[in-house]
Design a protein around this motif. Sequence first.
Motif, PDB file in Angstrom:
ATOM      1  N   ARG A 172      33.015   8.736  10.065  1.00  0.00           N
ATOM      2  CA  ARG A 172      32.839   8.050  11.491  1.00  0.00           C
ATOM      3  C   ARG A 172      31.519   7.395  11.587  1.00  0.00           C
ATOM      4  NH1 ARG A 172      38.156   7.765  13.533  1.00  0.00           N
ATOM      5  NH2 ARG A 172      39.429   9.434  12.632  1.00  0.00           N
ATOM      6  N   ASP A 173      31.392   6.400  12.438  1.00  0.00           N
ATOM      7  CA  ASP A 173      30.020   6.061  12.891  1.00  0.00           C
ATOM      8  C   ASP A 173      28.863   6.970  13.546  1.00  0.00           C
ATOM      9  OD1 ASP A 173      30.908   3.534  12.154  1.00  0.00           O
ATOM     10  OD2 ASP A 173      31.118   2.693  14.182  1.00  0.00           O
ATOM     11  N   ALA A 174      29.694   7.949  14.264  1.00  0.00           N
ATOM     12  CA  ALA A 174      28.968   9.012  15.158  1.00  0.00           C
ATOM     13  C   ALA A 174      29.695  10.222  14.818  1.00  0.00           C
ATOM     14  CB  ALA A 174      28.559   8.568  16.491  1.00  0.00           C
ATOM     15  N   LEU A 175      29.201  11.348  15.243  1.00  0.00           N
ATOM     16  CA  LEU A 175      29.881  12.443  15.082  1.00  0.00           C
ATOM     17  C   LEU A 175      29.454  13.606  16.524  1.00  0.00           C
ATOM     18  CD1 LEU A 175      31.688  14.554  13.487  1.00  0.00           C
ATOM     19  CD2 LEU A 175      29.675  15.443  12.234  1.00  0.00           C
ATOM     20  N   VAL A 176      30.333  14.109  16.934  1.00  0.00           N
ATOM     21  CA  VAL A 176      30.072  15.299  17.973  1.00  0.00           C
ATOM     22  C   VAL A 176      30.492  16.626  17.596  1.00  0.00           C
ATOM     23  CG1 VAL A 176      31.137  16.070  20.363  1.00  0.00           C
ATOM     24  CG2 VAL A 176      30.531  13.599  19.888  1.00  0.00           C
ATOM     25  N   VAL A 177      29.429  17.579  17.441  1.00  0.00           N
ATOM     26  CA  VAL A 177      29.755  18.847  17.016  1.00  0.00           C
ATOM     27  C   VAL A 177      29.826  19.772  18.132  1.00  0.00           C
ATOM     28  CG1 VAL A 177      28.501  20.597  15.416  1.00  0.00           C
ATOM     29  CG2 VAL A 177      28.406  18.195  15.075  1.00  0.00           C
ATOM     30  N   ASP A 178      31.009  20.470  18.134  1.00  0.00           N
ATOM     31  CA  ASP A 178      31.267  21.434  19.557  1.00  0.00           C
ATOM     32  C   ASP A 178      31.071  22.830  19.155  1.00  0.00           C
ATOM     33  OD1 ASP A 178      31.976  22.488  21.732  1.00  0.00           O
ATOM     34  OD2 ASP A 178      33.884  21.283  21.991  1.00  0.00           O
ATOM     35  N   VAL A 179      29.893  23.386  19.784  1.00  0.00           N
ATOM     36  CA  VAL A 179      29.643  24.798  19.380  1.00  0.00           C
ATOM     37  C   VAL A 179      30.076  25.715  20.775  1.00  0.00           C
ATOM     38  CG1 VAL A 179      28.161  24.688  17.393  1.00  0.00           C
ATOM     39  CG2 VAL A 179      27.114  24.612  19.634  1.00  0.00           C
ATOM     40  N   ARG A 180      31.044  25.174  21.670  1.00  0.00           N
ATOM     41  CA  ARG A 180      31.025  25.979  22.901  1.00  0.00           C
ATOM     42  C   ARG A 180      31.835  27.151  22.474  1.00  0.00           C
ATOM     43  NH1 ARG A 180      33.429  21.365  26.827  1.00  0.00           N
ATOM     44  NH2 ARG A 180      34.355  20.682  24.595  1.00  0.00           N
ATOM     45  N   ASN A 181      31.559  28.316  23.121  1.00  0.00           N
ATOM     46  CA  ASN A 181      32.519  29.321  23.060  1.00  0.00           C
ATOM     47  C   ASN A 181      32.336  29.955  21.591  1.00  0.00           C
ATOM     48  OD1 ASN A 181      34.363  29.660  25.371  1.00  0.00           O
ATOM     49  ND2 ASN A 181      34.531  27.770  24.744  1.00  0.00           N
ATOM     50  N   ASN A 182      31.001  29.742  20.892  1.00  0.00           N
ATOM     51  CA  ASN A 182      30.875  30.220  19.401  1.00  0.00           C
ATOM     52  C   ASN A 182      30.567  31.560  19.568  1.00  0.00           C
ATOM     53  OD1 ASN A 182      28.842  30.625  17.078  1.00  0.00           O
ATOM     54  ND2 ASN A 182      30.032  28.816  16.580  1.00  0.00           N
ATOM     55  N   ALA A 189      39.818   8.468  21.060  1.00  0.00           N
ATOM     56  CA  ALA A 189      40.378   7.506  22.234  1.00  0.00           C
ATOM     57  C   ALA A 189      39.248   6.889  22.847  1.00  0.00           C
ATOM     58  CB  ALA A 189      41.544   7.903  23.103  1.00  0.00           C
ATOM     59  N   ARG A 190      38.477   7.810  23.342  1.00  0.00           N
ATOM     60  CA  ARG A 190      37.335   7.250  24.252  1.00  0.00           C
ATOM     61  C   ARG A 190      36.270   6.467  23.642  1.00  0.00           C
ATOM     62  NH1 ARG A 190      35.817   9.221  29.302  1.00  0.00           N
ATOM     63  NH2 ARG A 190      33.746   8.882  29.856  1.00  0.00           N
ATOM     64  N   SER A 191      36.172   6.724  22.149  1.00  0.00           N
ATOM     65  CA  SER A 191      35.154   5.858  21.580  1.00  0.00           C
ATOM     66  C   SER A 191      35.947   4.543  20.609  1.00  0.00           C
ATOM     67  CB  SER A 191      34.250   6.714  20.424  1.00  0.00           C
ATOM     68  OG  SER A 191      35.466   7.323  19.375  1.00  0.00           O
ATOM     69  N   GLY A 192      37.011   4.340  20.549  1.00  0.00           N
ATOM     70  CA  GLY A 192      37.806   3.520  19.855  1.00  0.00           C
ATOM     71  C   GLY A 192      37.659   3.921  18.401  1.00  0.00           C
ATOM     72  N   GLY A 193      37.856   5.028  18.201  1.00  0.00           N
ATOM     73  CA  GLY A 193      37.792   5.468  16.734  1.00  0.00           C
ATOM     74  C   GLY A 193      36.499   5.473  16.132  1.00  0.00           C
ATOM     75  N   ARG A 194      35.337   5.271  16.665  1.00  0.00           N
ATOM     76  CA  ARG A 194      34.138   5.098  16.222  1.00  0.00           C
ATOM     77  C   ARG A 194      33.495   6.676  15.957  1.00  0.00           C
ATOM     78  NH1 ARG A 194      29.995   0.888  18.483  1.00  0.00           N
ATOM     79  NH2 ARG A 194      29.229   1.178  16.193  1.00  0.00           N
ATOM     80  N   VAL A 195      33.709   7.648  16.950  1.00  0.00           N
ATOM     81  CA  VAL A 195      33.169   8.830  17.003  1.00  0.00           C
ATOM     82  C   VAL A 195      33.921   9.843  16.578  1.00  0.00           C
ATOM     83  CG1 VAL A 195      31.949  10.545  18.462  1.00  0.00           C
ATOM     84  CG2 VAL A 195      31.629   8.083  18.890  1.00  0.00           C
ATOM     85  N   GLY A 196      33.513  10.809  15.710  1.00  0.00           N
ATOM     86  CA  GLY A 196      34.486  12.012  14.936  1.00  0.00           C
ATOM     87  C   GLY A 196      34.110  13.355  15.771  1.00  0.00           C
ATOM     88  N   TYR A 197      34.804  14.147  15.565  1.00  0.00           N
ATOM     89  CA  TYR A 197      34.788  15.394  16.554  1.00  0.00           C
ATOM     90  C   TYR A 197      35.241  16.783  15.568  1.00  0.00           C
ATOM     91  CZ  TYR A 197      35.921  19.245  19.648  1.00  0.00           C
ATOM     92  OH  TYR A 197      36.074  20.342  20.194  1.00  0.00           O
ATOM     93  N   LEU A 198      34.213  17.580  15.570  1.00  0.00           N
ATOM     94  CA  LEU A 198      34.799  19.098  15.139  1.00  0.00           C
ATOM     95  C   LEU A 198      34.201  20.326  15.943  1.00  0.00           C
ATOM     96  CD1 LEU A 198      32.031  20.571  13.683  1.00  0.00           C
ATOM     97  CD2 LEU A 198      32.377  18.774  12.199  1.00  0.00           C
ATOM     98  N   HIS A 199      34.982  21.210  16.022  1.00  0.00           N
ATOM     99  CA  HIS A 199      34.759  22.392  16.753  1.00  0.00           C
ATOM    100  C   HIS A 199      34.490  23.671  15.833  1.00  0.00           C
ATOM    101  CE1 HIS A 199      35.211  26.084  19.027  1.00  0.00           C
ATOM    102  NE2 HIS A 199      34.488  25.571  20.077  1.00  0.00           N
ATOM    103  N   VAL A 200      33.236  24.274  16.082  1.00  0.00           N
ATOM    104  CA  VAL A 200      32.952  25.681  15.225  1.00  0.00           C
ATOM    105  C   VAL A 200      33.082  26.812  16.044  1.00  0.00           C
ATOM    106  CG1 VAL A 200      31.289  26.563  13.727  1.00  0.00           C
ATOM    107  CG2 VAL A 200      31.276  24.103  14.101  1.00  0.00           C
ATOM    108  N   PRO A 201      34.208  27.588  15.921  1.00  0.00           N
ATOM    109  CA  PRO A 201      34.437  28.822  16.780  1.00  0.00           C
ATOM    110  C   PRO A 201      33.513  29.946  16.802  1.00  0.00           C
ATOM    111  CG  PRO A 201      35.831  28.710  15.155  1.00  0.00           C
ATOM    112  CD  PRO A 201      35.298  27.362  14.982  1.00  0.00           C
ATOM    113  N   ASP A 202      32.898  30.044  15.378  1.00  0.00           N
ATOM    114  CA  ASP A 202      31.853  31.065  15.301  1.00  0.00           C
ATOM    115  C   ASP A 202      31.079  30.588  14.243  1.00  0.00           C
ATOM    116  OD1 ASP A 202      33.255  32.054  12.834  1.00  0.00           O
ATOM    117  OD2 ASP A 202      34.853  32.904  14.121  1.00  0.00           O
ATOM    118  N   MET A 203      30.022  31.479  13.752  1.00  0.00           N
ATOM    119  CA  MET A 203      29.286  31.283  12.801  1.00  0.00           C
ATOM    120  C   MET A 203      29.537  32.240  11.475  1.00  0.00           C
ATOM    121  SD  MET A 203      27.566  28.712  13.500  1.00  0.00           S
ATOM    122  CE  MET A 203      27.423  27.532  14.761  1.00  0.00           C
TER     123      MET A 203
END
Length: 670
Positions: A492-502, A460-474
């Motif tokens: 997607r045009d860009a990607l956010v990789v979330d590794v918080r709480n990994n 919503a914040r990027s108008g669909g241009r940015v993707g998102y994924l979360h990695v809970p552990d390795m």
Amino acid sequence: AARFSPDGRYLAYAIAIARHLSIIRIAEVDSGKTHDVTRPVLWDSAPAWDPKGHYLYFLSTRTLDPVYDAVHFELGFYRADRPYAVALRADEGSPFVPEPKPLKEEKGQAKEDGSAEETPEAPLAGDGGETGEGTPESSAAAPLRIDFQGIADRVVAFPVPPARCVELAAIEGKVLWTTEPVRGALADGGGAGRRTLRGYDFEKQETLRLADGLVSFRVSADGSALAYRDGEQALRVIPAGEKAPEEDGCTRKGGWIDLSRLKISVDPPAEWRQMYREAWRLQRDQFWTEDLSGVDWQAVHDRYLPLLDRVGCRSEFSDLIWEMQGELGTSHAYEYGGDYRPSPAYAQGLLGADLRLEAGQWIIAAIPAGDVWDEAAASPLARPGVDARPGDVILRVAGVPVGADRSPASVLVNLAEEEVELTLKRGDDPPRTVTVRTLGDERPLRYRAWVEANRRLVHARSGGRVGYLHVPDMGPAGYAEFHRYFLVEADRDALVVDVRNNGGGHVSQLLLEKLARRRVGYDQPRWSEPVPYPEDSPAGPLVCVSDELAGSDGDIFTHCFKLLKLGPVVGKRTWGGVIGIAPRHQLVDGGVTTQPEYSFWFEDVGWAVENYGVDPDIEVDIAPQEWREGRDPQLERAVDEALTRLETAPPRRPAFGPRPRLAPPKLPRR
């Protein structure tokens, strides 16, 4: 393990000669001279002597038959092992070529009168040892002859399909080994108790399936008996080389050992003293650097030793070990498990919903959206036919009225994963009763709802241009979660990789390898969209979100994301613990201590990630009031950063020029 030859003059063992290479080697006991038995291919292991002295058997990983992955473009080698035999003498033939034999009466063959010749029952007891192979006393005195010249050219493979092989032993006339199935790393049990005991009968030239459900096995020193453990830690003894009997029970025919008959007396203070010394010694011998980073480890031992006399229970002993190992000032020095009395278990049943008490009634405030196809990650209230909605009132749980004086949770004590009736009421409609199966753990449901909420926010914040994924552990769970979203978000045009709480693990390099792919071309089919090359490579800028709860391999991922210049890191400094462990040493009461054995060094900061962590490029905290309001300023800033970078680094999309024209040129008229 090393194995002595039947005559005791030779020792066979596997030795690593490089990181991905091991061979079988034989040492002469008297002279110490060594001989390489196999040429390096990949990994050779588990040597076992033929009791008659004709062959040496071993396992080897050298059958490379790749299997295509079912989810993404990848190949893997899932079954690459099998047993092999090497002839010890130059004039010895292959054991898999049957030799002509005269007709003769075999043991157990029917006599002329129709009766069967009795075969003496194999004894079920032997002098068990760690040899793992049978060596009959009659062959022990026979001197062994080994022609080392050209021995590596006399290796032959067993005529069995490749598998995942674990252990191997030899008895007279047969070779025994275990295989384990290819199972998902997230499957229940992780493969424990799933191995199969197989064998090869040289006289019959056939493969045998002897027992299922093993963890490990050992053969007695005289080769007559075989003991194995199953996944429930039960012990069974059967005649070596024979199929496990169908009869069950702790009888001679069944073979199961009644371990409840074992009685021991334990002196806890004496046991704790031995365990204290053992935990200290394991750190001394396994810590990643021999000088223990300058810590006087003997002085630490002596300083904490007097406190043993004041320890009054197992939990206090655990505290003492934590304090002693804490003197190393190093991450991953843990202690857990041990001989504790079992606590009462009253598993809490959960409804997978947010409830609020209003005017003496329990109202459904929200039902998190999980994976409805997965019972463990879906709300019980989302079960088909239940039709529960926010605003519905819960009148009864398991037939018990609930209200201001009794909560649904109090009724669901000791009712986890049970079918329970709920009485619901919606507005002026009459009450209705439905049946749900409660959860014992809401974390999978809540996690999926959190990830999907984050994904919606980013889109919503990027108008669909940015993707998102979360990695809970390795670990396996994080690897699966990464691919669940990476395959659909990377384009997607860009990607956010979330590794918080990994929670850490060991697969960070596999994820970074995919994130580091750079699109250099496209494959254009006739009837579908262009496919990027390399396949599944990110289309545009990357941004990582990390925090103080991302540790171990989460630290490593965050640091290498920066080191490889994949993009900026937003959030907080990471945990700071990158000395890995391989828990495998049990104390006498079943407890485990871990030794920091694998310390990470990086070309830019050396050893400095340990005990410090990784600084973000853009520091963003989450204030308490922001958390209470349900805001995520770290993720919001990551999306904004991705959009900013898109202005100067647009996604790599194909700019196809004119397509080739391959028609032959028109010839001029004559």
